[in-house]
Design a protein around this motif. Structure first.
Motif, PDB file in Angstrom:
ATOM      1  N   THR A 125       0.814  -1.215   0.000  1.00 40.00           N
ATOM      2  CA  THR A 125       0.000   0.000   0.000  1.00 40.00           C
ATOM      3  C   THR A 125       0.846   1.263   0.000  1.00 40.00           C
ATOM      4  N   TRP A 126       1.900   1.285   0.795  1.00 43.92           N
ATOM      5  CA  TRP A 126       2.708   2.512   0.878  1.00 43.92           C
ATOM      6  C   TRP A 126       3.419   2.809  -0.433  1.00 43.92           C
ATOM      7  N   LEU A 127       3.775   1.760  -1.185  1.00 43.40           N
ATOM      8  CA  LEU A 127       4.398   1.981  -2.489  1.00 43.40           C
ATOM      9  C   LEU A 127       3.360   2.420  -3.525  1.00 43.40           C
ATOM     10  N   GLN A 128       2.138   1.908  -3.397  1.00 43.24           N
ATOM     11  CA  GLN A 128       1.059   2.370  -4.279  1.00 43.24           C
ATOM     12  C   GLN A 128       0.792   3.844  -4.070  1.00 43.24           C
ATOM     13  N   PHE A 129       0.963   4.316  -2.851  1.00 47.15           N
ATOM     14  CA  PHE A 129       0.754   5.728  -2.539  1.00 47.15           C
ATOM     15  C   PHE A 129       1.901   6.582  -3.079  1.00 47.15           C
ATOM     16  N   ILE A 130       3.120   6.067  -2.963  1.00 47.30           N
ATOM     17  CA  ILE A 130       4.296   6.820  -3.393  1.00 47.30           C
ATOM     18  C   ILE A 130       4.395   6.909  -4.911  1.00 47.30           C
ATOM     19  N   ARG A 131       3.997   5.835  -5.625  1.00 46.34           N
ATOM     20  CA  ARG A 131       4.189   5.786  -7.081  1.00 46.34           C
ATOM     21  C   ARG A 131       3.607   6.986  -7.822  1.00 46.34           C
ATOM     22  N   PRO A 132       2.313   7.338  -7.631  1.00 50.88           N
ATOM     23  CA  PRO A 132       1.783   8.490  -8.370  1.00 50.88           C
ATOM     24  C   PRO A 132       2.427   9.812  -7.962  1.00 50.88           C
ATOM     25  N   GLY A 182      14.014  15.514  -9.024  1.00 49.43           N
ATOM     26  CA  GLY A 182      13.024  15.135 -10.037  1.00 49.43           C
ATOM     27  C   GLY A 182      13.464  13.915 -10.825  1.00 49.43           C
ATOM     28  N   ALA A 183      14.777  13.879 -11.149  1.00 49.94           N
ATOM     29  CA  ALA A 183      15.311  12.730 -11.885  1.00 49.94           C
ATOM     30  C   ALA A 183      15.203  11.454 -11.053  1.00 49.94           C
ATOM     31  N   LEU A 184      15.522  11.556  -9.761  1.00 44.64           N
ATOM     32  CA  LEU A 184      15.423  10.390  -8.874  1.00 44.64           C
ATOM     33  C   LEU A 184      13.974   9.916  -8.761  1.00 44.64           C
ATOM     34  N   CYS A 185      13.039  10.870  -8.691  1.00 45.89           N
ATOM     35  CA  CYS A 185      11.615  10.510  -8.662  1.00 45.89           C
ATOM     36  C   CYS A 185      11.219   9.765  -9.933  1.00 45.89           C
ATOM     37  N   GLY A 186      11.780  10.216 -11.064  1.00 41.35           N
ATOM     38  CA  GLY A 186      11.484   9.556 -12.332  1.00 41.35           C
ATOM     39  C   GLY A 186      11.994   8.127 -12.352  1.00 41.35           C
ATOM     40  N   VAL A 187      13.223   7.928 -11.866  1.00 35.29           N
ATOM     41  CA  VAL A 187      13.803   6.585 -11.813  1.00 35.29           C
ATOM     42  C   VAL A 187      12.977   5.684 -10.893  1.00 35.29           C
ATOM     43  N   LEU A 188      12.604   6.213  -9.730  1.00 33.93           N
ATOM     44  CA  LEU A 188      11.820   5.424  -8.777  1.00 33.93           C
ATOM     45  C   LEU A 188      10.454   5.072  -9.351  1.00 33.93           C
ATOM     46  N   TRP A 189       9.841   6.033 -10.041  1.00 32.40           N
ATOM     47  CA  TRP A 189       8.534   5.783 -10.663  1.00 32.40           C
ATOM     48  C   TRP A 189       8.627   4.651 -11.697  1.00 32.40           C
ATOM     49  N   ILE A 190       9.665   4.685 -12.527  1.00 39.56           N
ATOM     50  CA  ILE A 190       9.852   3.643 -13.545  1.00 39.56           C
ATOM     51  C   ILE A 190      10.080   2.282 -12.888  1.00 39.56           C
ATOM     52  N   LEU A 191      10.926   2.252 -11.843  1.00 40.38           N
ATOM     53  CA  LEU A 191      11.192   0.993 -11.147  1.00 40.38           C
ATOM     54  C   LEU A 191       9.915   0.411 -10.531  1.00 40.38           C
ATOM     55  N   LEU A 192       9.100   1.265  -9.934  1.00 44.46           N
ATOM     56  CA  LEU A 192       7.851   0.797  -9.330  1.00 44.46           C
ATOM     57  C   LEU A 192       6.885   0.288 -10.398  1.00 44.46           C
TER      58      LEU A 192
END
Length: 292
Positions: A61-68, A100-110
């Protein structure tokens, strides 16, 4: 006597005005058939097992919240960089650009991790087999209640509410993100009545009791989508529905099928995308109303 939507008792909804823990659903007056208790219990066991399987295929659940959130931040920074130019943006706010770049990488990984988990579950075939059994149980229950095989599946709206100054005020409860839930039921018509079947009961409304279909020009949202087709595409595209980062589906308007019984007015609430089906089965045409 004229009634406004606020005078109606919402069917399939729960009045928590006097008791916030009330779980009694409005509409028992219309029940004409009830499924055997043992069949309902069997269905609920299979359904719970399916839900647990699906839960295992999803991100925590916490990753589902972080992804968007990551996706939104990445998009915001990317747009800012495009507008000002990457060298200028990095020179003026390097930490923001790197973040922002790190957020992009994390979003892609998730995104990738989520797809891998879902594909693994599908490959094992567990969810598919469980879904088949749940559907068979549901069909058996409906057969017990004499629901015809060609009954149409539609969504109806349910919610908990409080009555304030004569008005129906939907309320969010527990961890809900919206007061409204869209629940799938079976709807069909006979010469004298229109019927709605849920998991446990068949509710029957005599045609003479059906008074009108009111249109409520208000934008609301529901937390899930029950149809196979995307709410933004195909036959649902004309309704201009939108989906936010949490998966909530927004639409406008919604409708109320008005029903009168022994001088009391009831309302069956349903989304705009079910209007054509309800009109066809009831023989009524929606009024344009602007109630809220």
């Amino acid at each position: 006597m004229d009634f406004s939507p606020q005078d109606m008792k919402p069917i399939f909804c729960t009045d928590i005005t006097a008791d916030e823990d009330n779980e009694v659903i409005n509409g028992a007056e219309f029940v004409t058939r009830t499924a055997p208790k043992e069949k309902i219990e069997s269905f609920e066991r299979r359904h719970e097992a399916l839900l647990q399987t699906i839960k295992k295929s999803k991100l925590p659940t916490w990753l589902q919240f972080i992804r968007p959130i990551c996706g939104f931040l990445f998009a915001a920074v990317l747009i800012a960089c495009i507008r000002t130019g990457f060298p200028t943006a990095f020179q003026n706010a390097p930490i923001l650009v790197i973040g922002g770049a790190l957020c992009g990488v994390l979003w892609i990984l998730l995104q990738v991790f989520s797809k891998v988990k879902e594909k693994k579950m599908l490959k094992e075939g567990t969810a598919e087999q469980q879904s088949k059994h749940v559907l068979e149980e549901l069909q058996s229950i409906h057969a017990e209640m004499d629901v015809p095989a060609d009954a149409v599946e539609i969504d109806v709206l349910t919610f908990a509410y409080q009555a304030e100054d004569g008005k129906i005020c939907p309320r969010t409860v527990a961890l809900q993100t919206t007061p409204y839930l869209n629940v799938t039921v079976k709807m069909y018509a006979t010469p004298d009545s229109v019927h709605v079947a849920d998991l446990e009961n068949v509710y029957s409304f005599e045609r003479s009791s059906l008074k009108a279909i009111t249109t409520v020009k208000k934008r609301i949202c529901v937390p899930t989508w029950n149809k196979d087709e995307d709410p933004r595409k195909g036959s649902y595209k004309p309704y201009k529905m939108t989906v936010n980062g949490l998966g909530n589906i927004y639409f406008k308007p919604y409708h109320i099928l008005e029903i009168e019984r022994e001088g009391e007015r009831f309302g069956l609430y349903f989304p705009c995308y079910e209007l054509e089906t309800v009109e066809k089965l009831t023989g009524l045409q929606a009024e344009k109303g602007d109630a809220s």
